[in-house]
Design a protein around this motif. Structure first.
Motif, mmCIF file in Angstrom:
data_model
loop_
_atom_site.group_PDB
_atom_site.id
_atom_site.type_symbol
_atom_site.label_atom_id
_atom_site.label_comp_id
_atom_site.label_asym_id
_atom_site.label_seq_id
_atom_site.Cartn_x
_atom_site.Cartn_y
_atom_site.Cartn_z
ATOM 1 N N SER A 82 11.594 -0.265 -17.622
ATOM 2 C CA SER A 82 12.210 0.950 -17.203
ATOM 3 C C SER A 82 11.415 1.820 -16.721
ATOM 4 O O SER A 82 11.807 2.890 -16.565
ATOM 5 N N ALA A 83 11.303 1.904 -18.542
ATOM 6 C CA ALA A 83 10.273 2.632 -18.776
ATOM 7 C C ALA A 83 8.806 3.467 -18.136
ATOM 8 O O ALA A 83 8.163 4.512 -17.752
ATOM 9 N N GLY A 84 8.528 2.500 -18.143
ATOM 10 C CA GLY A 84 7.230 1.982 -16.945
ATOM 11 C C GLY A 84 7.184 2.462 -15.803
ATOM 12 O O GLY A 84 7.206 3.729 -14.904
ATOM 13 N N HIS A 85 9.063 2.407 -15.048
ATOM 14 C CA HIS A 85 8.637 2.906 -13.297
ATOM 15 C C HIS A 85 9.303 4.572 -13.474
ATOM 16 O O HIS A 85 9.259 4.732 -12.860
ATOM 17 N N HIS A 86 9.542 5.032 -14.636
ATOM 18 C CA HIS A 86 9.744 6.017 -15.081
ATOM 19 C C HIS A 86 8.820 7.007 -14.641
ATOM 20 O O HIS A 86 8.688 7.878 -13.900
ATOM 21 N N GLU A 87 8.273 6.624 -15.984
ATOM 22 C CA GLU A 87 6.291 7.511 -15.819
ATOM 23 C C GLU A 87 5.944 7.319 -14.980
ATOM 24 O O GLU A 87 5.336 8.283 -14.447
ATOM 25 N N GLY A 88 6.096 5.415 -13.682
ATOM 26 C CA GLY A 88 5.137 5.800 -12.260
ATOM 27 C C GLY A 88 5.872 6.612 -11.130
ATOM 28 O O GLY A 88 5.108 6.720 -10.623
ATOM 29 N N MET A 89 7.385 7.352 -12.033
ATOM 30 C CA MET A 89 8.245 8.241 -10.874
ATOM 31 C C MET A 89 6.730 9.279 -10.746
ATOM 32 O O MET A 89 6.683 10.490 -10.384
ATOM 33 N N LYS A 90 6.532 9.568 -11.950
ATOM 34 C CA LYS A 90 6.517 10.797 -12.649
ATOM 35 C C LYS A 90 4.954 10.508 -11.436
ATOM 36 O O LYS A 90 4.102 12.134 -11.738
ATOM 37 N N ARG A 91 3.695 9.761 -11.449
ATOM 38 C CA ARG A 91 2.610 9.797 -10.620
ATOM 39 C C ARG A 91 2.812 9.802 -9.023
ATOM 40 O O ARG A 91 2.084 10.438 -8.476
ATOM 41 N N VAL A 92 4.633 9.585 -8.960
ATOM 42 C CA VAL A 92 4.677 9.450 -7.275
ATOM 43 C C VAL A 92 4.409 10.885 -7.344
ATOM 44 O O VAL A 92 4.092 11.785 -6.231
ATOM 45 N N ILE A 93 5.165 11.961 -8.047
ATOM 46 C CA ILE A 93 5.546 12.951 -8.074
ATOM 47 C C ILE A 93 3.738 14.073 -7.715
ATOM 48 O O ILE A 93 3.721 14.634 -6.676
ATOM 49 N N GLU A 94 3.268 13.142 -8.909
ATOM 50 C CA GLU A 94 1.359 14.278 -8.619
ATOM 51 C C GLU A 94 0.806 14.248 -7.291
ATOM 52 O O GLU A 94 0.338 15.159 -7.199
ATOM 53 N N ILE A 95 0.795 12.968 -7.280
ATOM 54 C CA ILE A 95 -0.039 11.912 -6.395
ATOM 55 C C ILE A 95 0.717 12.394 -4.681
ATOM 56 O O ILE A 95 -0.144 12.913 -4.068
ATOM 57 N N VAL A 96 1.913 12.581 -4.727
ATOM 58 C CA VAL A 96 1.841 13.199 -3.430
ATOM 59 C C VAL A 96 1.490 14.923 -3.645
ATOM 60 O O VAL A 96 0.615 15.431 -1.779
#
Ligand code: IPE
Ligand code: IPE
Ligand code: MG
Length: 247
Positions: A41-55
């Protein structure tokens, strides 16, 4: 503030040859967490931050269409706890980002059968779609319960239904018409497909649409995927010679 490295990379990008449609298989969250002895779950949470940045980066680059693979038709095989976690993150993403996305004139749409999502997630997704439906700076197309095979079969069933109803004739079926029966109706085919995490496969992503897409694979795990990696992918893309079967 842009850092020096990013500025150097941005300067290498040809603004007249930006891929119109970029598709990303966001993969490697679990392995990122495992390396740090953290729960997936920590990986998914960090992954979501990358989604925000990449968008945001995609908006900055004037990319017109960004397709993100968030949850596949096969991901239901995962433990229920992980599925629940991913569905909650989806809600969290929309709650934190919708205002900014809407202000920036970005339209959110989805591909995949979202009727199968848990109700709270589905309603949040529907709210995002409805709020942003008239925006036209960029389309953020999110794959949710998406599978390329499921999409093709769904399209065929709808074509058969339309033939039966007399809306179309069998002779009218061609590549153009078929495209209108896919979840990506109205979107051009992806120019560039990015898959981080080291896997060299498509995992059922946009099978019909990527016939002539340029692929960019990398060992970087999605939670480590930074703005500069996006720039590098585009710089590499711009060096490709796309022939589409010609010479
Ligand atoms: C991608 O990361 C996220 C989703 C598929 C939703 P993974 O969860 O697949 O991470 P790995 O591949 O196990 O590292
Ligand atoms: C693809 O990643 C699906 C998403 C990124 C949503 P997976 O982690 O599910 O793919 P496989 O199982 O490694 O092929
Ligand atoms: Mg994976």
């Amino acid at each position: 503030m842009e850092n020096a490295k990013n500025i150097e990379l941005i300067n290498q990008i040809d603004k007249n040859n930006i891929p119109e449609h970029v598709a990303i298989i966001m993969d490697g969250n679990g392995r990122w967490a495992k390396k740090r002895f953290l729960p997936r779950s920590a990986g998914h949470h960090e992954g979501m931050k990358r989604v925000i940045e990449i968008v945001e980066t995609a908006e900055k680059l004037d990319i017109k269409y960004l397709s993100l693979y968030a949850f596949s038709t096969e991901n239901w095989k995962r433990p229920q706890e992980e599925i629940d976690n991913l569905m909650k993150l989806l809600i969290q993403y929309i709650k934190t980002e919708l205002d900014r996305i809407h202000k920036n004139n970005v339209k959110i749409q989805t591909m995949g059968d979202i009727s199968k999502l848990p109700r709270a997630s589905r309603e949040e997704v529907e709210r995002a779609i409805k709020t942003t439906k008239d925006n036209d700076k960029m389309i953020l197309n999110i794959g949710l319960n998406y599978g390329g095979r499921d999409e093709i079969i769904w399209g065929i069933k709808n074509i058969l239904e339309d033939i039966k109803m007399g809306n179309i004739k069998e002779e009218e079926i061609d590549e153009n018409l078929f495209s209108d029966y896919l979840y990506t109706k109205g979107l051009p085919d992806p120019d560039l497909l990015i898959r981080p995490s080291g896997e060299l496969r498509l995992s059922n992503f946009m099978l019909y649409q990527i016939a002539y897409t340029e692929f960019w694979f990398s060992d970087i795990l999605w939670p480590d995927f930074k703005e500069e990696d996006f720039y590098r992918a585009i710089i590499d893309y711009q060096k490709r010679n796309r022939r589409f079967g010609g010479i």
